[in-house]
Each structure stands twice: as structure tokens, then as C-alpha cells.
Motif scaffolding. Structure first.
Motif, PDB file in Angstrom:
ATOM      1  N   GLY A   9       0.837  -1.200   0.000  1.00 18.55           N
ATOM      2  CA  GLY A   9       0.000   0.000   0.000  1.00 18.55           C
ATOM      3  C   GLY A   9       0.868   1.245   0.000  1.00 18.55           C
ATOM      4  N   ARG A  13      -2.007   7.000   1.731  1.00 18.91           N
ATOM      5  CA  ARG A  13      -1.686   7.983   2.790  1.00 18.91           C
ATOM      6  C   ARG A  13      -0.739   7.385   3.817  1.00 18.91           C
ATOM      7  N   GLY A  15       1.000   4.432   3.580  1.00 17.64           N
ATOM      8  CA  GLY A  15       2.212   3.888   2.968  1.00 17.64           C
ATOM      9  C   GLY A  15       3.270   4.965   2.796  1.00 17.64           C
ATOM     10  N   ALA A  36      -0.873  -1.729  -6.415  1.00 20.74           N
ATOM     11  CA  ALA A  36      -1.612  -2.547  -7.387  1.00 20.74           C
ATOM     12  C   ALA A  36      -1.041  -2.388  -8.792  1.00 20.74           C
ATOM     13  N   SER A  50       1.859  -5.448  -7.488  1.00 24.56           N
ATOM     14  CA  SER A  50       1.593  -6.501  -6.504  1.00 24.56           C
ATOM     15  C   SER A  50       1.835  -7.914  -7.056  1.00 24.56           C
ATOM     16  N   PHE A  68      -0.424  -1.353   5.005  1.00 25.06           N
ATOM     17  CA  PHE A  68      -1.535  -0.393   5.171  1.00 25.06           C
ATOM     18  C   PHE A  68      -2.176  -0.263   3.795  1.00 25.06           C
ATOM     19  N   SER A  69      -3.119  -1.140   3.497  1.00 20.24           N
ATOM     20  CA  SER A  69      -3.668  -1.133   2.131  1.00 20.24           C
ATOM     21  C   SER A  69      -5.191  -1.316   2.202  1.00 20.24           C
ATOM     22  N   THR A  70      -5.664  -2.408   1.679  1.00 17.71           N
ATOM     23  CA  THR A  70      -7.078  -2.792   1.756  1.00 17.71           C
ATOM     24  C   THR A  70      -7.102  -4.251   2.219  1.00 17.71           C
ATOM     25  N   ALA A  73      -5.998  -6.469  -0.628  1.00 19.88           N
ATOM     26  CA  ALA A  73      -4.570  -6.352  -0.950  1.00 19.88           C
ATOM     27  C   ALA A  73      -3.710  -6.983   0.139  1.00 19.88           C
ATOM     28  N   GLY A  91      -1.725  -3.260   9.448  1.00 22.90           N
ATOM     29  CA  GLY A  91      -2.432  -2.100   9.993  1.00 22.90           C
ATOM     30  C   GLY A  91      -3.776  -1.881   9.335  1.00 22.90           C
ATOM     31  N   THR A  92      -3.971  -2.536   8.209  1.00 27.55           N
ATOM     32  CA  THR A  92      -5.234  -2.388   7.472  1.00 27.55           C
ATOM     33  C   THR A  92      -6.411  -2.788   8.354  1.00 27.55           C
ATOM     34  N   PHE A 118      -1.926   1.775  15.662  1.00 22.27           N
ATOM     35  CA  PHE A 118      -0.532   1.669  16.105  1.00 22.27           C
ATOM     36  C   PHE A 118      -0.090   2.871  16.927  1.00 22.27           C
ATOM     37  N   LYS A 151     -12.083   7.933   4.355  1.00 24.33           N
ATOM     38  CA  LYS A 151     -12.066   6.618   5.029  1.00 24.33           C
ATOM     39  C   LYS A 151     -13.269   5.791   4.561  1.00 24.33           C
TER      40      LYS A 151
HETATM   41  N1  NDP Z   1      -3.632   0.399  12.267  1.00 26.41           N
HETATM   42  C1  NDP Z   1      -3.431   1.730  12.199  1.00 26.41           C
HETATM   43  O1  NDP Z   1      -2.774   2.338  13.072  1.00 26.41           O
HETATM   44  C2  NDP Z   1      -3.971   2.478  11.024  1.00 26.41           C
HETATM   45  C3  NDP Z   1      -4.701   1.813  10.072  1.00 26.41           C
HETATM   46  N2  NDP Z   1      -5.115   2.459   8.947  1.00 26.41           N
HETATM   47  C4  NDP Z   1      -5.760   1.622   7.959  1.00 26.41           C
HETATM   48  O2  NDP Z   1      -4.827   1.426   6.894  1.00 26.41           O
HETATM   49  C5  NDP Z   1      -5.533   1.260   5.673  1.00 26.41           C
HETATM   50  C6  NDP Z   1      -4.974   2.232   4.639  1.00 26.41           C
HETATM   51  O3  NDP Z   1      -5.279   3.550   5.033  1.00 26.41           O
HETATM   52  P1  NDP Z   1      -4.856   4.792   4.107  1.00 26.41           P
HETATM   53  O4  NDP Z   1      -3.404   4.755   3.838  1.00 26.41           O
HETATM   54  O5  NDP Z   1      -5.463   5.990   4.732  1.00 26.41           O
HETATM   55  O6  NDP Z   1      -5.663   4.434   2.759  1.00 26.41           O
HETATM   56  P2  NDP Z   1      -5.272   4.771   1.255  1.00 26.41           P
HETATM   57  O7  NDP Z   1      -6.495   4.484   0.450  1.00 26.41           O
HETATM   58  O8  NDP Z   1      -4.649   6.125   1.184  1.00 26.41           O
HETATM   59  O9  NDP Z   1      -4.127   3.701   0.926  1.00 26.41           O
HETATM   60  C7  NDP Z   1      -4.366   2.381   0.572  1.00 26.41           C
HETATM   61  C8  NDP Z   1      -3.512   2.111  -0.625  1.00 26.41           C
HETATM   62  O10 NDP Z   1      -3.548   0.725  -0.963  1.00 26.41           O
HETATM   63  C9  NDP Z   1      -3.509   0.671  -2.363  1.00 26.41           C
HETATM   64  N3  NDP Z   1      -3.833  -0.625  -2.928  1.00 26.41           N
HETATM   65  C10 NDP Z   1      -5.000  -1.065  -3.466  1.00 26.41           C
HETATM   66  N4  NDP Z   1      -4.858  -2.325  -3.921  1.00 26.41           N
HETATM   67  C11 NDP Z   1      -3.572  -2.668  -3.685  1.00 26.41           C
HETATM   68  C12 NDP Z   1      -2.795  -3.832  -3.965  1.00 26.41           C
HETATM   69  N5  NDP Z   1      -3.339  -4.913  -4.548  1.00 26.41           N
HETATM   70  N6  NDP Z   1      -1.507  -3.850  -3.592  1.00 26.41           N
HETATM   71  C13 NDP Z   1      -0.951  -2.786  -2.994  1.00 26.41           C
HETATM   72  N7  NDP Z   1      -1.620  -1.634  -2.725  1.00 26.41           N
HETATM   73  C14 NDP Z   1      -2.911  -1.589  -3.070  1.00 26.41           C
HETATM   74  C15 NDP Z   1      -4.443   1.773  -2.795  1.00 26.41           C
HETATM   75  O11 NDP Z   1      -4.264   2.094  -4.161  1.00 26.41           O
HETATM   76  P3  NDP Z   1      -5.442   2.811  -4.999  1.00 26.41           P
HETATM   77  O12 NDP Z   1      -5.787   4.064  -4.250  1.00 26.41           O
HETATM   78  O13 NDP Z   1      -4.783   3.052  -6.323  1.00 26.41           O
HETATM   79  O14 NDP Z   1      -6.567   1.838  -5.032  1.00 26.41           O
HETATM   80  C16 NDP Z   1      -3.990   2.886  -1.874  1.00 26.41           C
HETATM   81  O15 NDP Z   1      -2.912   3.608  -2.431  1.00 26.41           O
HETATM   82  C17 NDP Z   1      -7.006   1.449   6.007  1.00 26.41           C
HETATM   83  O16 NDP Z   1      -7.607   0.184   6.224  1.00 26.41           O
HETATM   84  C18 NDP Z   1      -6.982   2.229   7.312  1.00 26.41           C
HETATM   85  O17 NDP Z   1      -8.123   2.058   8.101  1.00 26.41           O
HETATM   86  C19 NDP Z   1      -4.859   3.771   8.734  1.00 26.41           C
HETATM   87  C20 NDP Z   1      -4.160   4.495   9.658  1.00 26.41           C
HETATM   88  C21 NDP Z   1      -3.672   3.917  10.884  1.00 26.41           C
END
Ligand code: NDP
Ligand SMILES: O=C(O)C1=N[C@H](C(=O)O)C[C@H](O)C1
Length: 254
Positions: A9, A13, A15, A36, A50, A68-70, A73, A91-92, A118, A151
Motif C-alpha cells: 500500500g 496515505r 504507505g 496494485a 503486486s 496499510f492497504s485494503t 490487498a 495495519g489495514t 498503532f 475513510k
Molecule cells: N492500524 C493503524 O494504526 C492504522 C490503520 N489504517 C488503515 O490502513 C488502511 C490504509 O489507510 P490509508 O493509507 O489511509 O488508505 P489509502 O487508500 O490512502 O491507501 C491504501 C492504498 O492501498 C492501495 N492498494 C490497493 N490495492 C492494492 C494492492 N493490490 N496492492 C498494494 N496496494 C494496493 C491503494 O491504491 P489505490 O488508491 O490506487 O486503489 C492505496 O494507495 C485502512 O484500512 C486504514 O483504516 C490507517 C491508519 C492507521
């Protein structure tokens, strides 16, 4: 020796924040990122597609992946982490039960540490929630969270963790976002999610009763707090065995 980290990820944001935060530390180094599609280079770190995760883990001699992705992912890299015997920090948020089970199953073969938040402050808040709910029997409980307008999961992972922590102490049923004629039951906990602007993450548990109100709240002011905690967790995790690990154990050992 520094811990070699891959970020899943990397273009998101979090990553990007992990890459930036790691660049200011000596104990960790982000050696590769995953996205991705081809995302080029982010903060001096090569970011590969990926479908190239398995080869990149070996090529860059990765110790731990920070994700930190989906949910999709995150689950998509599990097999590659197992094959490369690489520790996984997740962290996702927003996993369904099946996804959560898949992560737990992975922990039979590699070290896995998953935390919905975290920040160290939230870990302390969780401990305080246990104490407060245990001590204040019968007080009404209400849970609120506020996050940025991009979000996608609601309630937040952290709110769900706070709810589970409450439910470990007291048998309460969540009622999500009351509407209309909705008299309160003594065994319910209202849960509310707000989305606005670029709010980094706010959580509050209110306990009200006995002519008093206790409010336990936390506000993250910068995503760097989450990135720092995840990097701390990665450095800690590489020295642990296969299994399921908790962020609470990381902060306990500092
Ligand atoms: N545990 C913790 O402390 C925290 C957890 N989070 C969680 O982290 C996650 C990410 O948050 P955030 O960074 O804000 O979200 P973002 O949407 O900014 O980042 C997620 C990224 O993952 C990418 N992605 C999608 N598919 C893939 C793949 N197959 N391989 C790699 N990357 C991929 C997305 O790309 P694209 O946009 O092109 O689809 C995007 O750039 C969320 O679930 C959030 O709730 C967030 C902050 C703190
Ligand atoms: O998506 C976010 O931003 C955040 N997600 C996590 C959550 O769902 O609890 C942690 C933090 O609150 C920021």
C-alpha cells in the motif's frame, strides 16, 4: 543492524507516511514498496506491482512487510510472505471474519502482528477502558469516532477494538447511529462514525451515570504516530517466533 521493511500500500496515505517516517530512523529501512499498479519510486523507494511481491521479497532480502492497504490487498500478499518466511505487520482495517481467519491461519507459519491502531496512546486507552468499564457498573456507554472523508470502513477498526474491549467486561449490544423513536436500553452501547475533512483519527468512550460523566478520548494529530508504531512493531516482530502477536506486547517491552 536495521530491519529491512517492505510496505504494502506504498502509494497510499499511510504507505507514504511509513516511507517518510522510516527515512528519519536508523533502526529500519524501507527497501521496497508494493502497489496494485506500477507506482515508480516513492521517497527514494522502488515500488513494484503486486504481482511481483514474491520475487521482490527475495530480491530485497526483506525481514518484515508493513501493510496499510485494503483487506483484499493485504490478503493478497500472505502466501508470498509465508513462502519467503517474512514477518507480517498488518495495519489495514475492515477485514470480514473470513479475512481475519486467513490472517490467523498465516500466523501458524510466520510471525503476524495485527493492530487496528498503532498509536501508543490508544493502547493505553484500551487498558483504561477495561478498568473503567469494570469499575463503573451500570453506567451508560456511548462510543464515537471521527475520521477524514476518504475513510471507507465504518465504524473504524479502532472503534471496533474499543467495543470488543468493552464487551470483554460487560454484556452490551451495539446500536449503530440511532434514528427516529429509539429509546435507550440499559444494555446497549451507541456507536457513531463521523467523516469530515482530513481528521487523522479521534475516538471517545463516554461512561455516564451516578450524576457524573467520564470521557476517555484520544486524538491522533499526525499519521506519523501510526507509522512510528508500525515500524516499532516490525522491528520487534522479526525477533519473535511464528504466531499471533499483539501491539500491546511491543509497548510493554520498551
Ligand atoms: N492500524 C493503524 O494504526 C492504522 C490503520 N489504517 C488503515 O490502513 C488502511 C490504509 O489507510 P490509508 O493509507 O489511509 O488508505 P489509502 O487508500 O490512502 O491507501 C491504501 C492504498 O492501498 C492501495 N492498494 C490497493 N490495492 C492494492 C494492492 N493490490 N496492492 C498494494 N496496494 C494496493 C491503494 O491504491 P489505490 O488508491 O490506487 O486503489 C492505496 O494507495 C485502512 O484500512 C486504514 O483504516 C490507517 C491508519 C492507521
Ligand atoms: O483510516 C484511518 O485513517 C485510520 N484507521 C484506523 C482505524 O480504522 O481505526 C486507525 C486510525 O484511527 C486511522
Amino acid at each position: 543492524m536495521s530491519t529491512a521493511i517492505a510496505v504494502n500500500g506504498a502509494a497510499g496515505r499511510m504507505g507514504r507516511t511509513v516511507i517518510e517516517t522510516a527515512s528519519e530512523r536508523d533502526d529500519v529501512e524501507v527497501v521496497v514498496g508494493f502497489h496494485a499498479t506500477d507506482a515508480g519510486d516513492i521517497g527514494g523507494v522502488p515500488v513494484v506491482e503486486s504481482d511481483g511481491v514474491a520475487s521482490a521479497l527475495a530480491e530485497h532480502d526483506v525481514d518484515a512487510v508493513v501493510d496499510f492497504s485494503t483487506p483484499e490487498a493485504a490478503l493478497g500478499i500472505v502466501d508470498a510472505c509465508i513462502a519467503a518466511d517474512v514477518a507480517l505487520v498488518v495495519g489495514t482495517t475492515g477485514f470480514d471474519a473470513e479475512g481475519f481467519d486467513a490472517l490467523e491461519a498465516a500466523s501458524d507459519e510466520i510471525p503476524v502482528l495485527k493492530a487496528t491502531n498503532f498509536s501508543r496512546g490508544i493502547q493505553v486507552l484500551l487498558r483504561t477502558v477495561t478498568e473503567a468499564v469494570g469499575a463503573l457498573d451500570g453506567y451508560d456507554l456511548e462510543l464515537m469516532e471521527t475520521h477524514h472523508n476518504d475513510k471507507v470502513d465504518a465504524p473504524s477498526g479502532t472503534a471496533n477494538t474499543i467495543l470488543e474491549t468493552v464487551q470483554d467486561e460487560r454484556d452490551v449490544e451495539p446500536v449503530y447511529g440511532r434514528e427516529g423513536h429509539a429509546p435507550r436500553d440499559e444494555d446497549e452501547i451507541g456507536v457513531f462514525a463521523r467523516r469530515a475533512g482530513d481528521i487523522r483519527g479521534e475516538h471517545e468512550l463516554v461512561l455516564a451515570g451516578n450524576d457524573e460523566v467520564l470521557s476517555l478520548s484520544h486524538r491522533a494529530e499526525d499519521r506519523g504516530v501510526f507509522a512510528a508504531g508500525a515500524l516499532d512493531a516490525a522491528g520487534w516482530l522479526v525477533d519473535r517466533g511464528d504466531g499471533w502477536h499483539e501491539f500491546d506486547d511491543v509497548i510493554d517491552e520498551d
